[in-house]
Design an enzyme around this catalytic site. Structure first.
Site, PDB file in Angstrom:
ATOM      1  N   THR A  79      -2.759  11.859   4.903  1.00 47.40           N
ATOM      2  CA  THR A  79      -1.353  11.757   4.509  1.00 47.40           C
ATOM      3  C   THR A  79      -1.280  11.722   2.988  1.00 47.40           C
ATOM      4  OG1 THR A  79      -0.917  10.502   6.527  1.00 47.40           O
ATOM      5  CG2 THR A  79       0.731  10.340   4.794  1.00 47.40           C
ATOM      6  N   ARG A 131      -9.148  10.091  -3.453  1.00 45.27           N
ATOM      7  CA  ARG A 131      -8.820  11.048  -2.398  1.00 45.27           C
ATOM      8  C   ARG A 131      -8.456  12.398  -2.998  1.00 45.27           C
ATOM      9  NH1 ARG A 131      -5.589   7.491   2.040  1.00 45.27           N
ATOM     10  NH2 ARG A 131      -4.827   6.371   0.235  1.00 45.27           N
ATOM     11  N   VAL A 149      -4.458 -11.280   5.102  1.00 43.81           N
ATOM     12  CA  VAL A 149      -4.177 -11.377   6.543  1.00 43.81           C
ATOM     13  C   VAL A 149      -5.400 -11.714   7.386  1.00 43.81           C
ATOM     14  CG1 VAL A 149      -2.095  -9.963   6.568  1.00 43.81           C
ATOM     15  CG2 VAL A 149      -4.330  -8.870   6.873  1.00 43.81           C
ATOM     16  N   ASP A 158       0.655  -8.822   1.560  1.00 45.15           N
ATOM     17  CA  ASP A 158      -0.389  -8.004   0.925  1.00 45.15           C
ATOM     18  C   ASP A 158      -1.219  -8.907   0.026  1.00 45.15           C
ATOM     19  OD1 ASP A 158      -1.798  -5.834  -0.571  1.00 45.15           O
ATOM     20  OD2 ASP A 158      -0.322  -4.572   0.434  1.00 45.15           O
ATOM     21  N   ASN A 159      -2.530  -8.685   0.000  1.00 47.50           N
ATOM     22  CA  ASN A 159      -3.362  -9.453  -0.937  1.00 47.50           C
ATOM     23  C   ASN A 159      -3.624  -8.663  -2.219  1.00 47.50           C
ATOM     24  OD1 ASN A 159      -5.209  -7.555  -0.137  1.00 47.50           O
ATOM     25  ND2 ASN A 159      -6.822  -8.993   0.447  1.00 47.50           N
ATOM     26  N   LYS A 189     -11.809   0.164  12.303  1.00 47.70           N
ATOM     27  CA  LYS A 189     -10.599   0.653  12.975  1.00 47.70           C
ATOM     28  C   LYS A 189     -10.845   0.805  14.478  1.00 47.70           C
ATOM     29  CE  LYS A 189      -7.577   1.314   9.557  1.00 47.70           C
ATOM     30  NZ  LYS A 189      -6.270   0.622   9.489  1.00 47.70           N
ATOM     31  N   TYR A 200     -15.340   1.488   7.627  1.00 44.27           N
ATOM     32  CA  TYR A 200     -13.944   1.839   7.912  1.00 44.27           C
ATOM     33  C   TYR A 200     -13.789   2.297   9.363  1.00 44.27           C
ATOM     34  CZ  TYR A 200      -9.327   3.999   7.180  1.00 44.27           C
ATOM     35  OH  TYR A 200      -8.003   4.349   7.248  1.00 44.27           O
ATOM     36  N   GLY A 209       0.834  -1.210   0.000  1.00 42.81           N
ATOM     37  CA  GLY A 209       0.000   0.000   0.000  1.00 42.81           C
ATOM     38  C   GLY A 209       0.863   1.254   0.000  1.00 42.81           C
TER      39      GLY A 209
HETATM   40  N1  UDP Z   1     -12.886  16.023  -1.714  1.00 49.71           N
HETATM   41  C1  UDP Z   1     -13.233  16.941  -2.688  1.00 49.71           C
HETATM   42  N2  UDP Z   1     -13.050  16.589  -4.003  1.00 49.71           N
HETATM   43  C2  UDP Z   1     -12.527  15.396  -4.382  1.00 49.71           C
HETATM   44  C3  UDP Z   1     -12.153  14.472  -3.380  1.00 49.71           C
HETATM   45  C4  UDP Z   1     -12.361  14.820  -2.048  1.00 49.71           C
HETATM   46  O1  UDP Z   1     -13.711  18.050  -2.395  1.00 49.71           O
HETATM   47  O2  UDP Z   1     -12.385  15.156  -5.589  1.00 49.71           O
HETATM   48  C5  UDP Z   1     -13.060  16.402  -0.294  1.00 49.71           C
HETATM   49  C6  UDP Z   1     -13.836  15.365   0.520  1.00 49.71           C
HETATM   50  O3  UDP Z   1     -15.224  15.609   0.456  1.00 49.71           O
HETATM   51  C7  UDP Z   1     -13.266  15.611   1.902  1.00 49.71           C
HETATM   52  C8  UDP Z   1     -11.833  16.055   1.650  1.00 49.71           C
HETATM   53  O4  UDP Z   1     -11.786  16.475   0.285  1.00 49.71           O
HETATM   54  O5  UDP Z   1     -13.967  16.653   2.564  1.00 49.71           O
HETATM   55  C9  UDP Z   1     -10.820  14.947   1.863  1.00 49.71           C
HETATM   56  O6  UDP Z   1     -11.288  13.807   1.196  1.00 49.71           O
HETATM   57  P1  UDP Z   1     -10.417  12.492   1.051  1.00 49.71           P
HETATM   58  O7  UDP Z   1     -11.242  11.519   0.284  1.00 49.71           O
HETATM   59  O8  UDP Z   1      -9.060  12.817   0.538  1.00 49.71           O
HETATM   60  O9  UDP Z   1     -10.176  11.971   2.533  1.00 49.71           O
HETATM   61  P2  UDP Z   1     -11.035  11.957   3.886  1.00 49.71           P
HETATM   62  O10 UDP Z   1     -10.361  12.965   4.736  1.00 49.71           O
HETATM   63  O11 UDP Z   1     -12.458  12.327   3.597  1.00 49.71           O
HETATM   64  O12 UDP Z   1     -10.904  10.565   4.358  1.00 49.71           O
END
Ligand code: UDP
Length: 309
Positions: free
Chosen positions: A176, A187, A58, A32-33, A150, A146, A11
């Protein structure tokens, strides 16, 4: 030289952790799978005599011939897009997978590190988030696979510590970023970079006023390594306290990439946390740790990576 078993080694964070463990002189067995990890992330380690990779899920028992000194349980889908696609696998790896890795640590009298998450705080009502805050998690919402996975992982880790005396450590990792993130994992960092580099509009979810605090991966890995070698049992926040709105982050990406692609608004995902910022007082005090890489520098390294792949 000690022997480390790393789950989720292919990852994003797991692969950087393998680099650090090898640099510190440890032997690494990487598990890792490849559900959401990628062999490409560890391809540079093939041929290193201290690095061994095993394709392994795992949630199933693992047999290891060597005496294990360190167990790092880092396996899990981690981006909202991934865990929404694989909710059962996400719950399994946090529950069954954590149990398997704890059993491995117990059988070997090994140190154990769980990479947990700021998602344990859910949509937090305490800001910035301190480790003593119990969180505000919707147990039946789409992110619960998730968050609760956790939270269970933390609970069973504490149970193995209390019941069996396993030397356990729990890191609560905040957002991160860095090289080896998946370009299409949804993300915000890879999404905005991909969009900016291809001249597409940046997709702002909601009004963009929600906040996040972004930590560069080398800083995170340094915190994880320090925690692994510490005596701290209770959770420790690891993240960069520099907080910004998603709109501010979009501007930073536009400036970095020298693009002025427009912003478009898309609906805010359900239960998307409105604010997130780590309180790292504890990490500073007990690990002597704080992030060192400024956002602009970390983003430059990351965009170079995305330009090259
Ligand atoms: N977000 C966004 N546009 C994108 C992807 C994410 O505005 O294309 C926003 C999402 O709604 C969140 C923040 O960016 O408020 C961080 O999202 P991410 O998926 O990176 O991680 P999270 O902190 O939500 O786990």
């Amino acid at each position: 030289m000690s022997y480390a078993v790393v789950s989720g080694a292919a990852g994003f964070v797991g692969s950087h952790m393998c680099d650090r463990l090898l640099a510190e002189g440890h032997t690494v067995l990487a598990l890792d799978n490849l559900l959401t990890g990628a062999e490409r992330n560890i391809a540079h380690l093939r041929g290193n005599p201290n690095f061994h990779f095993r394709l392994h899920d795992v949630t199933r028992p693992v047999e290891i011939q060597a005496k294990v000194d360190l167990v790092l349980h880092m396996a899990s889908p981690a981006s909202p897009k991934d865990y929404l696609e694989f909710p059962i696998e996400t719950l399994d790896v946090g529950s069954l997978g954590t149990r398997m890795m704890l059993e491995l640590a117990l059988a070997n009298d090994a140190r154990f590190l769980l990479t947990s998450t700021s998602e344990c705080y859910g949509d937090p009502t305490v800001h910035p988030q301190v480790e003593t805050y119990w969180g505000n998690v919707n147990p039946v919402g789409p992110r619960s696979c998730y968050d609760e996975s956790k939270r269970f992982a933390e609970a069973i880790t504490m149970a193995y510590h209390r019941k069996h005396g396993v030397k356990t450590h729990i890191a609560r990792i905040f957002n991160t970023y860095g090289p080896r993130m998946k370009l299409n994992d949804g993300r915000v960092v890879p999404a905005f970079m991909d969009q900016a580099l291809h001249g597409n509009p940046l997709t702002i979810f909601g009004d963009g006023s929600q906040t996040r605090s972004f930590c560069y991966v080398s800083d995170l890995v340094d915190g994880l390594y320090r925690l692994l070698l510490s005596d701290e049992v209770f959770p420790v926040n690891l993240g960069n306290p520099r907080e910004m709105t998603i709109l501010q982050f979009a501007t930073a990406i536009q400036e970095l990439t020298g693009t002025s692609t427009p912003l478009i608004r898309l609906p805010l995902p359900e239960d998307d946390p409105k604010q997130r910022q780590p309180d790292i007082t504890k990490a500073r005090a007990i690990l002597g740790w704080e992030p060192r890489v400024p956002l602009e520098e970390g983003l430059r390294h990351t965009v170079e990576y995305f330009r090259a792949i």
